[in-house]
Design a protein around this motif. Sequence first.
Motif, PDB file in Angstrom:
ATOM      1  N   ASP A   1     -69.625  -5.254  65.364  1.00 49.27           N
ATOM      2  CA  ASP A   1     -70.852  -4.955  66.103  1.00 49.27           C
ATOM      3  C   ASP A   1     -70.971  -3.452  66.337  1.00 49.27           C
ATOM      4  O   ASP A   1     -69.990  -2.788  66.657  1.00 49.27           O
ATOM      5  N   LYS A   2     -72.171  -2.941  66.201  1.00 50.34           N
ATOM      6  CA  LYS A   2     -72.428  -1.575  66.638  1.00 50.34           C
ATOM      7  C   LYS A   2     -72.489  -1.547  68.160  1.00 50.34           C
ATOM      8  O   LYS A   2     -72.966  -2.503  68.779  1.00 50.34           O
ATOM      9  N   LYS A   3     -71.999  -0.469  68.747  1.00 49.33           N
ATOM     10  CA  LYS A   3     -72.026  -0.364  70.207  1.00 49.33           C
ATOM     11  C   LYS A   3     -73.446  -0.436  70.745  1.00 49.33           C
ATOM     12  O   LYS A   3     -73.697  -1.008  71.802  1.00 49.33           O
ATOM     13  N   ASP A   4     -74.387   0.158  70.000  1.00 45.65           N
ATOM     14  CA  ASP A   4     -75.784   0.143  70.429  1.00 45.65           C
ATOM     15  C   ASP A   4     -76.604  -0.834  69.594  1.00 45.65           C
ATOM     16  O   ASP A   4     -77.794  -0.616  69.336  1.00 45.65           O
ATOM     17  N   GLY A   5     -75.946  -1.925  69.137  1.00 42.65           N
ATOM     18  CA  GLY A   5     -76.615  -2.908  68.290  1.00 42.65           C
ATOM     19  C   GLY A   5     -77.799  -3.573  68.983  1.00 42.65           C
ATOM     20  O   GLY A   5     -77.846  -3.704  70.204  1.00 42.65           O
ATOM     21  N   THR A   6     -78.749  -4.018  68.154  1.00 41.70           N
ATOM     22  CA  THR A   6     -79.963  -4.658  68.655  1.00 41.70           C
ATOM     23  C   THR A   6     -79.703  -6.113  68.999  1.00 41.70           C
ATOM     24  O   THR A   6     -79.055  -6.841  68.230  1.00 41.70           O
ATOM     25  N   GLU A   7     -80.177  -6.552  70.157  1.00 43.11           N
ATOM     26  CA  GLU A   7     -80.102  -7.960  70.545  1.00 43.11           C
ATOM     27  C   GLU A   7     -81.274  -8.677  69.883  1.00 43.11           C
ATOM     28  O   GLU A   7     -82.439  -8.387  70.156  1.00 43.11           O
TER      29      GLU A   7
ATOM     30  N   ASP B   1     -77.142  -3.700  62.062  1.00 39.01           N
ATOM     31  CA  ASP B   1     -77.605  -3.084  63.307  1.00 39.01           C
ATOM     32  C   ASP B   1     -77.864  -4.112  64.398  1.00 39.01           C
ATOM     33  O   ASP B   1     -78.377  -3.776  65.465  1.00 39.01           O
TER      34      ASP B   1
ATOM     35  N   LYS C   1     -76.605  -7.372  66.951  1.00 41.55           N
ATOM     36  CA  LYS C   1     -75.466  -8.006  67.619  1.00 41.55           C
ATOM     37  C   LYS C   1     -75.147  -9.343  66.948  1.00 41.55           C
ATOM     38  O   LYS C   1     -76.030 -10.178  66.762  1.00 41.55           O
TER      39      LYS C   1
END
Length: 611
Positions: A355-361, A435, A437
């Motif tokens: 997961d990217k830390k700032d991934g899109t929900e 990008d 979650k």
Amino acid sequence: MTHEAPEKNRHLNRFYYTIDHAVEKPFNWKQMWRLLTYLKPYAKTYLPGAVIAMFISTAVRLIVPILIGKVAFDMVIANKNITLLTYMVIGIVVLYSLSYIGNVFRIKWVNILGQNVIYDLRQHLFSHVQRLSHRFFDTRSGGSIIVRIMNDTNSLQELFTNGIINLLMDVVTLTGIVVILLALSPKLALAIMVILPIMFYISTKLRRNIRRSWQDVRIQQSRLNSHLNESIQGIRITQSFSQEKANEEYFDGVNTDNFKSWQTATKKSAMFGPFVELSNALGTVILISYGAYLILLGEAGGGIAIGTFVSFGFYIGMFWEPISRLGQMYNQLLMAMSASERIFEFLDEQPNVVDKKDGTELTGMNGQIEFDHVAFSYDEERTALHEISLNIKAGQTIALVGHTGSGKSTIANLINRFYDPTAGSVKIDGHDLRDVKLDSLRRGISVVLQDTFIFSGNIMENIRFGRPDATDQEVIDASKVVGADDFIQRLANGYETEVEERGNILSAGERQLLSFARALLANPRILILDEATASIDTETEVKIQKALQRLLTGRTAILIAHRLSTIRESDNIFVLENGKILENGSHDELMKQRGDYFELVKSQFEMLDAM
């Protein structure tokens, strides 16, 4: 009795040797410190109490020999002082009572401490493995993973329940004895301890071989468990081909390797005990000969008193005991190091899909899927997909057809983001999956496989696995939609029926119906059916076809199947071969083209006619 592995089956072990191998490394103190960090949560509770209790019992052991030697012999007996004798006896009784209480609490607290640490470590390891990517499981057998979570963790239990506190206790005891001996008689103390450098040198030479042997034990146990897991899972195939004898010979080879590894490790470890005993004997000889000489000199002539000699006798007996235990402790540390290396190897394994830390929900998923020039390889030698581009509209049903290995399941795996593409991008609703979650992505997707997995437990629990917060009525409603309710109601306990391991009491078709109910209950926006009707009989397939009409309504669906009845109503059919899209279109359009799809359908009908 000797055990020899059948030479003709030796090659069968090659699979296991690709999983684990012994590595020659120095003792890793950094790794040991990392292992000890699992004590941190208990640093203010059980650990201090255990340490204090240990110091109390150790202090008593160090004080009593002085009382017996210096007080009893040099003061009580020499002066015939009965009053002092009485006080001394009372004092010893009080001291041993304190020691008893200290030992009780020490044993209690270190066991609680050890069990908590092992619980935490196993929980941490299991949780970490749960989050690893599919590539990790592609290269490891289930048995080898189980060994690390169970056996390797269990092998650390003795270290945490007794080893650490005992190590501290022995170090304190040895330090105390050395200080007391030097205070009582430096000459006699140095004479006795002259053999320590020799002992240290020889033991250092032994430890590398001992450690390597325990590493090999862990590896052989892993291979043995891997084979056991595989044999039990595949018992029906073994019996159907009458290969029980061959399987026994195979097991004998792996079991023999395990037996020999233990035999070698225990032989090498056993060498340390007699070596310490020999050192003890040499120390006793020096004590008796040189100690007697110093007594004859007398205190006035630079010698020692009888009481000092007696105290030395007690301390020498105590001196070699912790050294012997430290030798055993070192073997225990070597075993723990071998196990911890394997545990930390898994804990250091990082998911390939992260997961990217700032991934899109990904909320409110519509279900539009796009493959933009996607290439993918499972390894360097095999490319599964070549520059695949396709667009699946939200709510559309598409089918993927082609021969085995054409790339159909790989496309499904990429949609779930079990793997990331080697090149290009996979998008849902315009979002690159890298990008997004992971949890939010997979909550919107359900997968039904040909070899569906049913967990131990009852039917209600298995269906609810798709959505744990679902009510009983919602589970029943989902079962009715896919036609599973009919057979469930015929079971003795209905939805409360225990299905046993892997759903053994159910037929293949019944297990598949449960998987459909599970997928429907999850209410996904994207549904992937990977050969989901392959194990279902014709009568059940009729029910499934009716259920699919409701199951697929309003959802984006990817059907991977060979049966024409399953795919002919799809909005778009993609024909794949060697990771490339050869053609696509509706059933009627592809039949008119008389291309690869036409040939697939034709061969299917020819097979039916032949039957």
